[in-house]
Write a protein that holds these residues in place. Structure first.
Motif, mmCIF file in Angstrom:
data_model
loop_
_atom_site.group_PDB
_atom_site.id
_atom_site.type_symbol
_atom_site.label_atom_id
_atom_site.label_comp_id
_atom_site.label_asym_id
_atom_site.label_seq_id
_atom_site.Cartn_x
_atom_site.Cartn_y
_atom_site.Cartn_z
ATOM 1 N N HIS A 425 0.755 -1.375 -0.059
ATOM 2 C CA HIS A 425 -0.019 -0.043 -0.048
ATOM 3 C C HIS A 425 0.794 1.168 -0.176
ATOM 4 O O HIS A 425 0.538 2.158 -0.992
ATOM 5 N N LYS A 428 2.476 1.794 -3.414
ATOM 6 C CA LYS A 428 1.626 2.159 -4.527
ATOM 7 C C LYS A 428 0.780 3.382 -4.535
ATOM 8 O O LYS A 428 0.470 3.777 -5.476
ATOM 9 N N GLU A 720 -6.607 2.533 -4.044
ATOM 10 C CA GLU A 720 -5.650 1.326 -3.607
ATOM 11 C C GLU A 720 -6.303 0.632 -2.873
ATOM 12 O O GLU A 720 -6.268 -0.706 -2.819
ATOM 13 N N SER A 724 -7.086 -3.427 -3.558
ATOM 14 C CA SER A 724 -6.062 -4.364 -2.882
ATOM 15 C C SER A 724 -6.797 -5.579 -2.662
ATOM 16 O O SER A 724 -7.919 -5.793 -2.136
ATOM 17 N N TYR A 768 -3.322 2.402 -14.134
ATOM 18 C CA TYR A 768 -2.818 1.707 -12.843
ATOM 19 C C TYR A 768 -3.267 0.450 -12.799
ATOM 20 O O TYR A 768 -2.689 -0.561 -12.624
#
Length: 794
Positions: A425, A428, A720, A724, A768
């Motif tokens: 995390h 990113k 994110e 995830s 992304y």
């Protein structure tokens, strides 16, 4: 050019300032030393006057003693019979009084208790009235008749004479005046032929200060004395004042005996205080708008002089000289200005060039810094040093930046590795943040037409803040971040071992009862057993399902839990042993001393499960102005409390503990020594959980308090987290669901609409996703960008 003009003006002003400072320093020094000269002059003047006054005192004293000596050596004075020869004594004793009007009286005390006195009543009308003298009288002869010195009253006969010594009249009366008890008489006896000067005192008849000189005559029987007023001293002091413009006060034994001031004028209190203070010390005081110098100087062991002079009058001659010198100095200074201007021009050009090179250093354009050359060798050396310094600073900054960046990446990696569930995390979010920031920088739409961050230092600061946005998680316990089920926690497994012992003991007890009770019908006992077993299995399955946190817990579910919790079992092993002292203290506080066997509930919420919040935590929240709701407890580990969590696996206390990472991020980043340009940008990292409508955390900031980088970071963090695959409390979601959730957040003003619009329109989410998401999450068929953009424009 403006800087050059400012520099030229500065150089000229600086040169003039130096000149002004030098001139002022000279003038102040000149004034100071001139003033010191005045003080020295005044001191010497006072000392000189003290010497002159001392000479006058000694001279007057000498004259008085010589006169008493002459009179005492006159034959007629040395006989007892002279008492009756009043006309002869009158002419003798009045002779010095005719030439010195300060002699008030001369008198003789005889051993047979008689007393003879000649008084010059021309001194004042008050004396004439007191003696009841005829109008034309100038002299009075006073005779006292006593049988012995101890007789209280004496016959007093006063004989009056005119200025030519013609007898006018006589007057008799009784009086208690006794010369034998007077100080002058006792002092003369003690003097044994030496002329004695008495202490000054106020003459009753004259109401003036005077001194008595007395001597015991050679026949050691008669005593002659002379009263002389101290006007003669005041008159002499006034002559000194006329020539020196200085007031003089003469004190003997703290009593004023003479001065240059009128008799009815009071002496200033500060001058009286000077008698008790230090001698020979020049001082000053203010009165009626004037400043006066004064000094006390002793001239004998009993006599002290105090001098007073007006400061302005003393300094006037010197000040005229000082003003003339100041004027000359100022004229010379004005003549130097053109020379200084010409001299300053020689420095202007090379210094201007150095200033430009220094500006390059300030702009961190280290490669563009070049040396300059001039006729001033020192400036050449300075230029070379500036070039070397620029190179050194560049190398140092590069090393420091690499070191700092390494530490930042290290911290982020530590956070990611702290828990296997957060994945990458912290790694990113910076990627997403940069992707969004680049597009926002290039955007010409909406409020971003004027927005652009090109400064390398600011861009680096935003990158670092995105790396550090979760640095506060370093202090969040892993058992909360990684909590996968409601009842999961770090605990002492001795409890589990104890439970096993309980089960073994229970099994032994059951085997015992089964052996004893073999007579019970099998079917009935088995049916009861199977029913109980089925209920327990059902209850346990229900608890296990709730423990996962995947379904919402209803009020009925909680009621069933509380019903299950009423089932009890008997514990025979102590739970107070083999545990930490903190846990033992909590148990003691909740239950007191343990008594075995103990009845335990199947599910239990106890006081020992409630962990209080520390004072230091509350202090931190106050310092950082935290406005989000703060739970009363730090943790609540109660089994029923946790199982009744409505959705998910964490309690409100654990949720706050996780959200608290933003507070600690803010605290940590504020304490780091960032540059002035970065200290506010980097703190944006702590604002990535704030909402534009003020409902975020930890400080409930509204959009006007949230910068563009903070808003960008918030979107990157949410996207994110939602995409995830390693989050314990939610499964990885497909893109369509994530964008739908974030659209709702944008509409509710949780995140910035305009930035989210760029995020969709420029396909940042897709770029992304193609690099970091699983293929199955990229469900483009379920994503309608036009519809999302249309919704955002409403």
């Amino acid at each position: 050019m403006n800087k050059v003009k400012r520099f030229k003006r500065f150089l000229l002003e600086y040169s003039l300032l130096i000149l002004t400072v030098v001139v002022l320093a000279l003038l102040i020094t000149q004034y100071y030393f001139s003033y010191q000269m005045v003080l020295d002059f005044v001191t010497k003047k006072f000392v000189y006057l003290a010497k002159q006054s001392s000479i006058i005192v000694r001279e007057k004293d000498k004259q008085a003693k010589e006169l008493v000596s002459i009179l005492g050596n006159t034959p007629i004075v040395n006989t007892k019979e002279s008492f009756y020869e009043k006309e002869a004594l009158l002419k003798l004793l009045s002779t010095p009084m005719q030439y010195n009007n300060k002699i008030f009286a001369i008198y003789i005390a005889y051993p047979d208790s008689k007393y003879f006195e000649v008084v010059n009543i021309a001194h004042s009308e008050f004396i004439a009235k007191m003696f009841h003298a005829p109008k034309e009288a100038q002299w009075v002869v006073v005779q006292l008749f006593r049988d012995n010195p101890k007789q209280i009253e004496a016959l007093e006969v006063k004989h009056f004479y005119d200025k030519d010594f013609n007898y006018l009249s006589s007057f008799k009366s009784m009086t208690d005046y006794n010369p034998y008890k007077r100080p002058w008489f006792q002092e003369a006896l003690s003097g044994k032929g030496t002329i004695v000067r008495g202490s000054p005192y106020m003459y009753y008849r004259l109401q003036k200060m005077g001194i008595t000189y007395s001597v015991s005559l050679a026949n050691n029987q008669n005593i002659i004395a002379m009263d002389i007023t101290l006007d003669v001293l005041s008159q002499s002091l006034r002559q000194l004042k006329d020539s020196t413009k200085t007031d003089i006060y003469m004190f003997e034994d703290q009593k004023l005996i003479a001065s240059t001031e009128p008799e009815d004028k009071k002496v200033d209190t500060i001058l009286l205080d000077a008698l008790k203070g230090s001698d020979n010390q020049l001082a000053s005081y203010e009165k009626d708008g004037y400043t006066y110098f004064f000094m006390a100087i002793p001239i004998t062991s009993h006599i002290k002089l105090v001098f007073k002079a007006q400061k302005e009058r003393m300094m006037r001659p010197y000040m005229q000289s000082i003003y003339a010198e100041i004027l000359v100095t100022l004229l010379l200074s004005l003549l130097l200005i053109p020379f200084i201007r010409k001299l300053a021009k020689r420095f202007e050009e090379p210094i201007e060039m150095l200033m430009e090179e220094n500006e390059k250093v300030k702009r961190r354009e280290f490669d563009k810094v070049t040396p300059i050359r001039s006729s001033i060798e020192e400036l050449n050396h300075f230029s070379d040093s500036l070039v070397d310094m620029a190179k050194s600073i560049k190398e140092h900054e590069e090393k420091q930046e690499k070191l700092l960046e390494g530490f930042i990446h290290l911290i982020a990696n530590m956070i990611d590795r702290k828990s296997p569930y957060t994945g990458e995390h912290c790694k990113k979010v910076p990627i997403l943040t940069k992707m969004i920031l680049d597009e926002v920088n290039e955007s010409n739409e909406g409020s971003f037409k004027e927005f652009q961050i090109k400064d390398k230092e600011l861009l680096k600061g935003i990158e670092w803040s995105s790396w550090l946005h979760d640095c506060g998680k370093l202090i969040i316990p892993n058992e909360i971040i990684d909590k996968a089920t409601k009842l999961e926690m770090v605990y002492n497994r001795l409890h589990e071992i104890r439970t096993r012992f309980e089960v073994v003991l229970r099994d032994a007890k059951i085997a015992y009862y089964k052996a004893v009770l073999e007579g019970t019908p099998h079917e009935r006992a088995n049916a009861e057993y199977e029913r109980t077993k089925a209920q327990l299995q059902s209850d346990f399955a229900f608890i296990a399902e709730l423990n996962l946190g995947e379904t919402e817990v209803s009020d009925e579910d909680c009621q069933r839990l509380y019903k299950i919790s009423t089932i009890t079992w008997e514990r025979n092993f102590s739970k107070y042993i083999g545990i930490s002292w903190q846990e033992r203290e909590r148990l003691m506080e909740a239950h007191g001393e343990e008594k075995l066997p103990a009845t335990e509930r199947l599910l239990y919420d106890g006081l020992e499960h409630k962990i209080p919040r520390s004072v230091s935590d509350l202090k931190l929240y106050k310092e950082e102005k935290i406005k989000m709701e703060i739970p009363e407890l730090l943790y609540n580990k109660g089994e029923l409390y946790n199982l009744c969590i409505p959705l998910g696996t964490i309690t409100k206390e654990e949720k706050f503990k996780i959200q608290e990472h933003a507070i600690h991020t803010l605290k940590i980043l504020k304490e780091l020594p960032w540059s002035d340009k970065l200290k506010y940008i980097v703190q944006d990292a702590a604002n990535h959980h704030e909402h534009l409508d003020g409902t975020g955390y930890p400080r409930l900031l509204h959009k006007d308090k949230l910068s563009v980088p903070a808003r960008i970071m918030a979107i990157a963090d949410i996207f994110e987290a939602l995409t995830s695959i390693d989050r314990p409390y939610k499964k990885a979601k497909p893109l369509s669901e994530v964008l739908s959730l974030m659209l709702d957040m944008a509409k509710d003003e949780n995140i910035d609409k305009e930035i989210f619009k760029i995020f969709i329109k420029n396909k940042i989410y897709l770029k992304y996703a193609q690099g970091y998401l699983n293929p199955e999450q990229i469900d483009l068929e379920n994503i309608d960008e036009e519809k999302i953009l249309e919704e955002l424009c409403k």
